[in-house]
Design an enzyme around this catalytic site. Structure first.
Site, PDB file in Angstrom:
ATOM      1  CG  ASN A   1      63.467  -3.830  -8.520  1.00 18.73           C
ATOM      2  OD1 ASN A   1      63.031  -4.379  -9.528  1.00 18.73           O
ATOM      3  ND2 ASN A   1      63.920  -2.580  -8.522  1.00 18.73           N
ATOM      4  CD1 TRP A   2      64.349 -10.723  -8.330  1.00 17.54           C
ATOM      5  CD2 TRP A   2      62.722 -11.735  -9.489  1.00 17.54           C
ATOM      6  NE1 TRP A   2      63.920 -11.793  -7.597  1.00 17.54           N
ATOM      7  CE2 TRP A   2      62.920 -12.448  -8.283  1.00 17.54           C
ATOM      8  CE3 TRP A   2      61.746 -12.198 -10.380  1.00 17.54           C
ATOM      9  CZ2 TRP A   2      62.184 -13.579  -7.939  1.00 17.54           C
ATOM     10  CZ3 TRP A   2      61.005 -13.325 -10.035  1.00 17.54           C
ATOM     11  CH2 TRP A   2      61.228 -14.010  -8.833  1.00 17.54           C
ATOM     12  CE  LYS A   3      67.339  -2.600  -9.464  1.00 16.15           C
ATOM     13  NZ  LYS A   3      68.361  -1.580  -9.281  1.00 16.15           N
TER      14      LYS A   3
ATOM     15  CG  HIS B   1      63.300   1.869  -9.110  1.00 16.84           C
ATOM     16  ND1 HIS B   1      64.481   2.187  -9.749  1.00 16.84           N
ATOM     17  CD2 HIS B   1      63.633   0.994  -8.123  1.00 16.84           C
ATOM     18  CE1 HIS B   1      65.483   1.521  -9.168  1.00 16.84           C
ATOM     19  NE2 HIS B   1      64.979   0.793  -8.174  1.00 16.84           N
TER      20      HIS B   1
ATOM     21  CD  GLU C   1      65.199   1.602  -3.956  1.00 17.33           C
ATOM     22  OE1 GLU C   1      65.553   0.476  -3.636  1.00 17.33           O
ATOM     23  OE2 GLU C   1      64.889   1.916  -5.117  1.00 17.33           O
TER      24      GLU C   1
ATOM     25  N   GLY D   1      72.831  -0.176  -6.655  1.00 19.69           N
ATOM     26  CA  GLY D   1      73.660  -0.951  -7.570  1.00 19.69           C
ATOM     27  C   GLY D   1      75.126  -0.549  -7.558  1.00 19.69           C
TER      28      GLY D   1
ATOM     29  N   GLY E   1      67.692  -4.976  -4.831  1.00 20.61           N
ATOM     30  CA  GLY E   1      67.923  -5.187  -6.260  1.00 20.61           C
ATOM     31  C   GLY E   1      68.862  -6.358  -6.485  1.00 20.61           C
ATOM     32  N   GLY E   2      70.137  -6.055  -6.674  1.00 22.22           N
ATOM     33  CA  GLY E   2      71.141  -7.064  -7.039  1.00 22.22           C
ATOM     34  C   GLY E   2      71.087  -8.315  -6.178  1.00 22.22           C
TER      35      GLY E   2
HETATM   36  P1  PGA Z   1      70.384  -2.591  -5.320  1.00 21.53           P
HETATM   37  O1  PGA Z   1      69.044  -1.982  -5.986  1.00 21.53           O
HETATM   38  O2  PGA Z   1      69.962  -3.415  -4.158  1.00 21.53           O
HETATM   39  O3  PGA Z   1      71.005  -3.393  -6.432  1.00 21.53           O
HETATM   40  O4  PGA Z   1      71.239  -1.426  -4.936  1.00 21.53           O
HETATM   41  C1  PGA Z   1      67.992  -1.516  -5.184  1.00 21.53           C
HETATM   42  C2  PGA Z   1      66.859  -1.039  -6.072  1.00 21.53           C
HETATM   43  O5  PGA Z   1      67.114  -0.480  -7.135  1.00 21.53           O
HETATM   44  O6  PGA Z   1      65.679  -1.218  -5.722  1.00 21.53           O
END
Ligand code: PGA
Length: 254
Positions: free
Chosen positions: A9-11, A97, A169, A175, A235-236
């Site tokens: 998930n590149w956000k 999300h 999650e 994050g 994410g990250g």
């Molecule tokens: P993260 O994010 O791996 O940076 O904790 C996960 C997400 O929000 O899907």
């Protein structure tokens, strides 16, 4: 046997140049991984370019979006429909999300409507659920996750979760660098599966349940080794090709 899935998930990150470089490295590094399904969820505007690049490389990496409109067409400025996503090669879409819920006022019912819109169009929704730190400390984790799932089950029926994906999650782990322990995650995943089993055991056994929240190459294998963890939503670490590929490899070996 459920196939493991690792979805990035590149956000709100990237540029044409950085996404092309990242994707090229992921495509190249993942060609030998034949047991794990790999997906990337790109910002809307990059979907056509990412789709083109994946096609050009005949890559098996699947494409996803990070959100979708609950509406199919009309006067909804700024929205993007499930049909539009499908036209640009998306097979997955994130729904509910925690950042959409917490920062953009998305309620359980909105997420359920988006889930329904994705399903109507043949997209696979990745339904995100999870509790905040305060909710965990109050012992409300299961109640919160159950409420988020029930919004979907009530609207579209438990069978709509067959071949869908659920991502657990915990908000406190996203994050933050604080990963849920494999056992903490497994406990909630088992709860989700048992809750679905009350309504339909085939759906419960078949649905992929991903863990998300500070998954990295260094902790992915121990998470994916748990019985009810079928992969990760990343994410990250999905912005770093080497770290993301290490997670994909852990999924491939799970
Ligand atoms: P993260 O994010 O791996 O940076 O904790 C996960 C997400 O929000 O899907």
């Amino acid at each position: 046997m459920r196939q493991p899935l690792v979805a990035g998930n590149w956000k709100l990150n990237g540029s044409n140049a950085s996404i092309e470089a990242l994707l090229n490295a992921i495509i190249e590094g993942s060609t030998a991984l034949d047991k794990v399904a790999v997906a990337v969820c790109a910002p809307y505007v990059y979907l056509p370019g990412v789709n083109d690049l994946l096609q050009r490389h005949l890559s098996s990496i699947r494409l996803g979006a990070q959100d979708v409109s609950e509406h199919s067409a009309g006067a909804y400025t700024g929205e993007v429909s499930a049909a539009m996503l499908q036209e640009f090669g998306c097979s997955y879409v994130l729904v509910g999300h925690s950042e959409r819920r917490a920062l953009f006022g998305e309620h359980d019912a909105d997420s359920a409507n988006k889930f329904a819109a994705a399903r109507r169009q043949g997209l696979t929704p990745i339904l995100c659920v999870g509790e905040t730190l305060a909710e965990r400390e109050q012992g409300a984790t299961e109640a919160v996750v159950a409420r988020q799932l029930d919004a979907v089950i009530t609207l579209t029926g438990v069978v709509s979760l067959a071949d869908a994906v659920i991502a657990y999650e915990p908000v406190w782990a996203i994050g933050t660098g604080k990963t849920a322990s494999p056992q903490q995650a497994q406990d909630v995943h088992a709860f989700i599966r048992s809750k679905l089993a009350e309504a339909d055991t085939a759906v419960a056994n078949g649905v992929q349940i991903l863990y998300g929240g500070s998954v990295k190459g260094a902790n992915a294998a121990e998470l994916f080794a748990m019985a009810d963890i079928d992969g990760g939503l990343i994410g990250g670490a999905s912005l770093d090709a080497q770290d993301f590929l290490a997670i994909c490899e852990a999924g491939n070996n799970a």
